[in-house]
Enzyme design. Structure first.
Site, PDB file in Angstrom:
ATOM      1  N   ALA A  96      16.217   2.677   0.065  1.00 14.83           N
ATOM      2  CA  ALA A  96      17.525   2.165  -0.346  1.00 14.83           C
ATOM      3  C   ALA A  96      18.400   3.287  -0.903  1.00 14.83           C
ATOM      4  CB  ALA A  96      17.352   1.049  -1.380  1.00 14.83           C
ATOM      5  N   GLY A  97      17.877   4.038  -1.854  1.00 18.61           N
ATOM      6  CA  GLY A  97      18.679   5.068  -2.515  1.00 18.61           C
ATOM      7  C   GLY A  97      18.994   6.238  -1.597  1.00 18.61           C
TER       8      GLY A  97
ATOM      9  N   ARG B  36      -1.720 -14.353   1.908  1.00 15.34           N
ATOM     10  CA  ARG B  36      -2.115 -13.366   0.916  1.00 15.34           C
ATOM     11  C   ARG B  36      -2.451 -13.957  -0.445  1.00 15.34           C
ATOM     12  NH1 ARG B  36       2.340  -8.454   1.675  1.00 15.34           N
ATOM     13  NH2 ARG B  36       1.502  -7.750   3.651  1.00 15.34           N
TER      14      ARG B  36
ATOM     15  N   SER C 253      -4.803  -2.281   5.525  1.00 16.97           N
ATOM     16  CA  SER C 253      -4.019  -3.267   6.271  1.00 16.97           C
ATOM     17  C   SER C 253      -4.720  -4.615   6.299  1.00 16.97           C
ATOM     18  CB  SER C 253      -3.798  -2.787   7.693  1.00 16.97           C
ATOM     19  OG  SER C 253      -3.298  -3.853   8.466  1.00 16.97           O
TER      20      SER C 253
ATOM     21  N   HIS D 214       1.067  -5.168  -5.573  1.00 11.33           N
ATOM     22  CA  HIS D 214       1.534  -4.400  -4.447  1.00 11.33           C
ATOM     23  C   HIS D 214       3.057  -4.295  -4.401  1.00 11.33           C
ATOM     24  CE1 HIS D 214       1.779  -2.932  -0.429  1.00 11.33           C
ATOM     25  NE2 HIS D 214       2.270  -4.029   0.062  1.00 11.33           N
TER      26      HIS D 214
END
Lengths: 247, 668
Positions: free
Chosen positions: B56-57, B347, B300, B422
């Site tokens: 984003a930054g 999850r 993963s 996470h």
């Protein structure tokens, strides 16, 4: 495990540094190398001694922030990042020497922390494709043959840790520079600036004080991502073309 | 005002006022049209500070630099290329519909709102889906080496339980490749002189001026981490893109330096913090191996496609070699409880059940503290069915990573996994323009709250970071900047002097306590409290207890922490101390938010809110709102800003669903 650690301590950029010897015991084989240093640092704090400064961030081998010279090997005896090295790679009673990266363009800031901003300046000198946000064509407009895409990917895996420089007797950053030249040069998007890129990046590389490449190969052997040495051949070929055609 | 539960008060409701009142598919186009323009010649008179150089930054700094604004970009790492976006493995979603499998902007929007368990703001999510396709175009043009097919076109895969293949990926290093793309664009602007880069700098305070035209964010106080110098940086607007706060749990998959300081300092200055209790816990991480553990590593989730999860039926079998435990003594608990979905439950369910069996004393692996935190993920059946070579072809890199970290061979003995924090869906409250409740303070990426509701879908974090940075923020911030440049501020201005002094006082205070305990010991203890009481399963009783424990710990911190060294050098203990001090305040707010939300929702199970068969029960009638918290200062018992907090004020933003109907989910 019991270990003898000879660690480089240096108060600041201009201070004189020296090795200090620490004995540690109760080190578990499952600890990472950096966790072993965390344990030592906790002890030092309890004793009223300033902890050893070292860089690390993601601690999963991808950010490139960590990097120590361990008994003469960049990132230690295995081909991985320092954070992914575990104490089971060492034996009980061993003496381990821990130093910062040693290269003039990477000056020491404190203890094991060095300044690698030279790498950012090499990228800023041309390690990009000039495309402003919003001006991109549709992603499928330019297919990339899988062979080129795969080679670009291998070169793009570089994490910018600086192990190649630390391992090189010439302190050359040629593997780092060539990885970017190859990554962008393999792709159709990278063609317009291909030859000007290699010239400007190499000029910056030299201006930073990195040494030349003499095909020793320590860089690839130390690279935690296994960037192959042939990227340097690609860089040389592109440079020859640039110089011959004056582009 | 009357205290609720003795902890907080309730204030006025809030609402987004910036999304135009047109049908959802026209809102963004309309907003871009309505937003004021800035003449190119005037842009170089306008300045923007951007904190954080992740997706984003970094993307925002590059894009605003290209547009011609004067940008100052800050990161605490030694290079902007190291921001933690780099560690994302899986992929990035985009509604390209290259597979012609029925995907569309609306479907990506729908999946994201549903995945967030109907706690995200509809308008923002629609826009996210709308700009997703542009992200892929932009990244490909930059040279991001996405996976390709033999024909040379981009490959896609299905990810995170959705039924379309819309995820673009670059092996297991998608985050790295996208971030390097943004970083290169950023360095190009550094070379062009539009962006000034401040690496190894940490923002420690926000400057909010109160001039003739009201309150505005006008700059930051930052510490040069190499020289220790406290610096003042002023601008016409400030953007925080400083990431999430998962490290409040001490152990998480975040980087060691990831912290909440930038957003928490802004919160203390008036920015509302929304849904702080929304955190995501990932089920397939490599377990803790001992008390020395410094961080956790994710593997993963695709491993659950072929691996079978189990623990021993009896506690006394837990330290046996798993290969010696016969089939009838194993409890394949997910297959037993959820026969339809088995090991592929979402999850949050996989994570919660793993913690349950370990809490029962049936965990496996080394003892950490007083019990074992791990469950088996067993590939023996898959290897017997497919052959070892086929399993290696599919999961080889993950098996290698596991072997490297644990020293065990997962082809021979079952892997051990355990959930870990996470991602954090909560963050500073922003409107449709990504502007916080402080005018001129914008918040992008994981640092804001708006797009993922109570649970984030896989491959959506990268999408949101780049959407905010490349396409949303640069369009909305110009509407604000068009009102500038604002009046000149100087070091002597009261707002600047106050911010600077508070940073200097706090630094001196931390260095002068000289107590008995290290910063890490406090951080670790806070993490244990948060994990135990504000993790996957929460109860009112546990959260009350946690609040008391955190308050006591914070009090002890300010009396008994030991920070050695000086202020005017590289001092990593001092850096950590400031971050942990802020986590000690955030932790309390997270518990208050979790306590007040008496529903099970997204990644969170509230024990008092479940169906008869023990499933999560959401309460849309009571809780279909964003909980945005306003900070109030406490009475300063310890003299200076030493972590005293008053009761926060809750502002509710009602969630209105016009394009999508609210539904309960079920996985039985």
């Amino acid at each position: 495990m019991k270990l003898t650690l000879k660690i480089w301590r240096q108060d600041g950029p201009n201070a004189k540094g020296d090795f200090v010897t620490y004995q540690v015991d109760d080190i578990l084989p499952d600890m990472s190398f950096l966790e072993m240093l965390d344990v030592l640092n906790e002890r030092l704090i309890a004793e009223g001694t300033e902890p050893i400064a070292f860089d690390s961030d993601c601690r999963e081998g991808i950010c490139g922030m960590c990097g120590l010279m361990i008994s003469g090997y960049a990132h230690g005896p295995k081909q991985t990042t320092t954070c992914q090295l575990h104490m089971r790679s060492f034996s009980d009673g061993e003496t381990i020497t821990i130093e910062p990266w040693r290269a003039d363009p990477f000056p020491v800031i404190r203890d094991l922390v060095v300044d690698r901003s030279a790498f950012d300046r090499i990228i800023a000198s041309g390690g990009f494709i000039s495309v402003n946000t919003g001006s991109a064509p549709e992603a499928h407009a330019a297919p990339v043959p899988k062979e080129n895409a795969d080679r670009a990917f291998v070169a793009a895996e570089c994490i910018g840790c600086g192990a190649c420089v630390a391992a090189c007797p010439n302190a050359s950053a040629m593997l780092f520079t060539a990885a970017k030249v190859t990554h962008l040069g393999e792709l159709p998007q990278g063609q317009p600036e291909r030859y000007s890129r290699v010239v400007s990046m190499l000029n910056q590389h030299d201006a930073e004080g990195f040494g030349g490449c003499t095909n020793i190969g320590e860089c690839s052997a130390a690279c935690p991502k296994g960037i192959p040495q042939d990227v340097i051949s690609t860089l040389n070929a592109d440079l020859r073309h640039a110089l011959r055609t004056g582009r | 005002m009357a205290l609720i539960d003795g902890l907080y008060t309730e204030g006025e409701k809030i609402a987004d006022t910036k999304a135009p009142n047109v049908p959802i598919e026209r809102k963004w186009t309309q907003r871009k049209f309505d937003a004021a323009l800035v003449n190119p010649a005037n842009r170089r008179k306008l300045s923007v500070i951007i904190v954080g150089t992740g997706l984003a930054g970094g993307a925002a700094a590059a894009t605003l630099g290209e547009a011609g604004y004067r940008v100052k970009s800050f990161c605490y790492q030694d290079s902007p290329r190291r921001a933690h976006s780099i560690a994302a493995q899986g992929g990035i979603n985009a509604a390209k519909n290259y597979k012609e499998d029925g995907d569309s902007v609306f479907r990506l929007f729908y999946d994201t709102v549903k995945g967030g368990d109907y706690r995200a703001r509809e308008t923002n999510v629609y826009r996210l889906a709308e700009v997703s396709a542009n992200i892929i175009d932009q990244c490909v043009a930059q040279g991001v080496p996405f996976a390709r097919e033999y024909g040379g076109l981009l490959d896609n895969r299905s990810f995170g339980g959705v039924q379309v293949s819309r995820t673009f990926y670059a092996r297991g290093q998608t985050g790295q490749q996208l971030l390097i793309g943004a970083y290169q664009a950023l360095e190009r602007q550094v070379a062009a002189g539009t962006v000034e880069m401040f690496s190894r700098h940490e923002m420690l305070e926000l400057i909010v001026s109160d001039g003739p035209d009201g309150k505005r964010a006008r700059g930051i106080i930052a510490r040069d981490l190499v020289t220790g110098e406290i610096e003042t940086h002023l601008a016409d607007a400030v953007v925080l893109a400083s990431g999430g706060y998962g490290n409040v749990f001490f152990l998480s998959t975040n980087a060691m330096g990831s912290n909440v300081t930038a957003t928490w300092r802004a919160h203390r200055k008036g920015a509302y913090f929304a849904n702080p209790c929304y955190t995501q816990i990932h089920p397939t991480c490599i377990p803790v191996s001992g008390d020395h553990q410094s961080k956790l590593t994710l593997m993963s989730e695709s491993l659950r496609n072929d691996g079978r999860i189990w623990v021993p039926k009896r506690r006394e079998d837990c330290d046996k070699d798993p290969r010696d435990i016969p089939e009838e003594d194993r409890d394949y608990y997910l297959e037993r409880i959820y026969p339809a979905f088995g090991n592929l439950v979402p999850r949050d369910i996989a994570s919660r059940q793993a913690k349950n069996v370990c809490d029962e004393g049936r965990g496996v692996g080394p003892m950490v503290g007083d019990f074992r935190r791990g469950v088996y993920l067993d590939f023996a059946d898959a290897i017997a069915r497919l052959g070892e070579d086929a399993v290696r072809a599919k999961y080889g890199n993950l098996f290698d990573m596991y072997a490297q970290i644990t020293g065990e061979n997962p082809y021979e003995t079952p892997m051990r996994i355990y959930p870990a924090v996470h991602y954090t869906m909560g963050g500073l409250w922003v409107d449709y323009d990504l502007e916080s409740s402080i005018p001129g303070l914008f918040v992008a990426g994981e640092a804001n709250f708006s797009d993922h509701g109570a649970n984030r879908l896989g491959a959506s974090a990268l999408m949101q970071g780049l959407a905010d940075g490349y396409f949303v923020l640069p369009n909305t911030i110009r509407d604000y900047l068009a009102k500038g440049p604002f009046e000149e501020l100087s070091e002597a201005d009261a707002a600047v002097a106050e911010a600077r002094k508070s940073v200097e006082d706090r630094t001196q205070k931390l260095l002068s306590i000289n107590g008995e305990r290290s910063v890490d010991s406090f951080h670790r203890e806070l993490g244990n409290i948060m994990w135990e009481y504000c993790g996957m399963e929460r109860t009112a009783e546990g959260l009350q207890k946690a609040i008391d424990l955190i308050r006591a710990l914070r009090d002890e911190f300010w009396r008994n922490v030991r920070v050695l060294g000086a202020a005017d050098t590289l001092n990593q203990s001092l850096e950590k101390a400031g971050r942990v001090a802020d986590f000690l305040e955030l932790g309390e707010l997270m518990c208050i938010d979790a306590l007040h939300r008496r529903e099970s929702c997204g990644g969170h199970f509230r024990a008092e809110s479940q169906t008869e068969d023990g499933e999560a029960l959401r309460h849309d009638d009571e809780f279909a709102y964003v909980g945005a918290w306003e900070f109030t200062p406490g009475t300063a018992e310890s003299g200076i800003d030493s972590g005293t907090m008053g009761p926060p004020v809750l502002h509710k933003e009602d969630l209105v669903y016009q394009a999508i109907e609210l539904k309960q989910r079920s996985y039985k």
